[in-house]
Design a protein around this motif. Structure first.
Motif, mmCIF file in Angstrom:
data_model
loop_
_atom_site.group_PDB
_atom_site.id
_atom_site.type_symbol
_atom_site.label_atom_id
_atom_site.label_comp_id
_atom_site.label_asym_id
_atom_site.label_seq_id
_atom_site.Cartn_x
_atom_site.Cartn_y
_atom_site.Cartn_z
ATOM 1 N N GLY A 75 0.850 -1.180 0.000
ATOM 2 C CA GLY A 75 0.000 0.000 0.000
ATOM 3 C C GLY A 75 0.889 1.233 0.000
ATOM 4 N N PRO A 76 0.291 2.394 -0.126
ATOM 5 C CA PRO A 76 1.084 3.627 -0.101
ATOM 6 C C PRO A 76 1.566 3.933 1.320
ATOM 7 C CG PRO A 76 -1.241 4.148 -0.077
ATOM 8 C CD PRO A 76 -1.135 2.646 -0.249
ATOM 9 N N VAL A 77 2.430 4.918 1.428
ATOM 10 C CA VAL A 77 2.855 5.388 2.745
ATOM 11 C C VAL A 77 1.621 5.993 3.430
ATOM 12 C CG1 VAL A 77 4.293 7.045 3.989
ATOM 13 C CG2 VAL A 77 5.232 5.812 2.018
ATOM 14 N N VAL A 78 1.331 5.507 4.642
ATOM 15 C CA VAL A 78 0.176 6.012 5.386
ATOM 16 C C VAL A 78 0.588 6.835 6.596
ATOM 17 C CG1 VAL A 78 -1.431 4.230 4.593
ATOM 18 C CG2 VAL A 78 -0.074 3.832 6.665
ATOM 19 N N TRP A 79 1.770 6.578 7.132
ATOM 20 C CA TRP A 79 2.276 7.319 8.291
ATOM 21 C C TRP A 79 3.743 7.652 8.069
ATOM 22 C CZ3 TRP A 79 0.855 2.842 12.064
ATOM 23 C CH2 TRP A 79 -0.529 2.772 12.246
ATOM 24 N N THR A 80 4.166 8.742 8.668
ATOM 25 C CA THR A 80 5.589 9.071 8.776
ATOM 26 C C THR A 80 5.819 9.528 10.215
ATOM 27 O OG1 THR A 80 5.272 11.384 8.123
ATOM 28 C CG2 THR A 80 5.806 9.799 6.356
ATOM 29 N N GLU A 97 8.927 5.842 7.401
ATOM 30 C CA GLU A 97 7.697 5.823 6.614
ATOM 31 C C GLU A 97 7.079 4.451 6.806
ATOM 32 O OE1 GLU A 97 9.360 6.653 2.707
ATOM 33 O OE2 GLU A 97 9.319 4.521 2.216
ATOM 34 N N PHE A 98 5.744 4.410 6.862
ATOM 35 C CA PHE A 98 5.021 3.164 7.115
ATOM 36 C C PHE A 98 4.058 2.889 5.969
ATOM 37 C CE2 PHE A 98 6.307 4.727 11.202
ATOM 38 C CZ PHE A 98 6.568 3.609 11.966
ATOM 39 N N ARG A 99 4.147 1.683 5.413
ATOM 40 C CA ARG A 99 3.239 1.200 4.374
ATOM 41 C C ARG A 99 2.465 0.020 4.918
ATOM 42 N NH1 ARG A 99 7.493 3.122 1.500
ATOM 43 N NH2 ARG A 99 7.123 3.846 -0.611
ATOM 44 N N VAL A 100 1.354 -0.316 4.271
ATOM 45 C CA VAL A 100 0.515 -1.431 4.692
ATOM 46 C C VAL A 100 0.611 -2.566 3.679
ATOM 47 C CG1 VAL A 100 -1.852 -2.168 5.174
ATOM 48 C CG2 VAL A 100 -1.120 0.138 5.804
#
Length: 173
Positions: A75-80, A97-100
């Motif tokens: 998934g796209p980056v949802v959090w930084t 950076e956090f992706r799902v």
């Protein structure tokens, strides 16, 4: 000299690796210089020179879980966030950076966590368990945010990137 440890900058790509039941895979680590200092963290790690965040995420998933995923599974980056912390005597200034990735049942069954990566264990956490644990989980506040992010992904409506702030983990233990 002040005696303060040198600060090492680091960019990381982290993965919110979830199973079909919405549980999140977390790995555990301890600081060898601080007895009792332990925490749970997401799959992922450092972005190497010349590597994109997406490439790092895929490489880290493979290294830590044995799963080889295609880039379209991310998934796209949802959090930084920016996290400062000290481990093994080194002060780290880490930009994350956090992706799902939502695994299917076959992929979940194929997960084989590398014990050299998760030196003190691993566990699939439900959002409820994350919300009620007294253990240190990084990033904090994940339990409240994770269900919303996963629900948005199921709808194909990924949320805008949320910056989780800047935190000094050494001060917030």
């Amino acid at each position: 000299m002040s005696g303060e440890p040198a600060v090492r900058g680091r960019r990381t790509s982290r993965v919110l690796l979830t199973d079909p039941r919405g549980r999140l895979l977390l790995l555990s680590a301890r600081d060898p210089r601080s007895p009792g200092a332990a925490w749970w963290f997401t799959v992922g790690g450092g972005i190497e020179a010349g590597e994109s965040g997406e490439e790092a995420a895929l490489r880290e998933v493979a290294e830590e879980t044995g799963l080889v995923l295609r880039s379209d599974r991310l998934g796209p980056v949802v959090w930084t966030r920016r996290a400062l912390f000290t481990v093994d005597g080194v002060r780290i200034d880490q930009h994350e950076e956090f992706r799902v990735v939502v695994l299917d049942a076959v992929e979940t069954a194929a997960v084989r966590v590398d014990t050299t990566e998760a030196t003190h264990g691993h566990r699939w956490w439900s959002p409820e368990a994350l919300a009620t644990t007294a253990e240190t989980v990084r990033p904090r506040g994940m339990a409240a945010r994770l269900p919303e992010v996963l629900a948005a992904g199921v709808r194909g409506e990924w949320p805008a990137v949320e910056h989780l702030g800047e935190v000094d983990e050494d001060l917030n233990e």
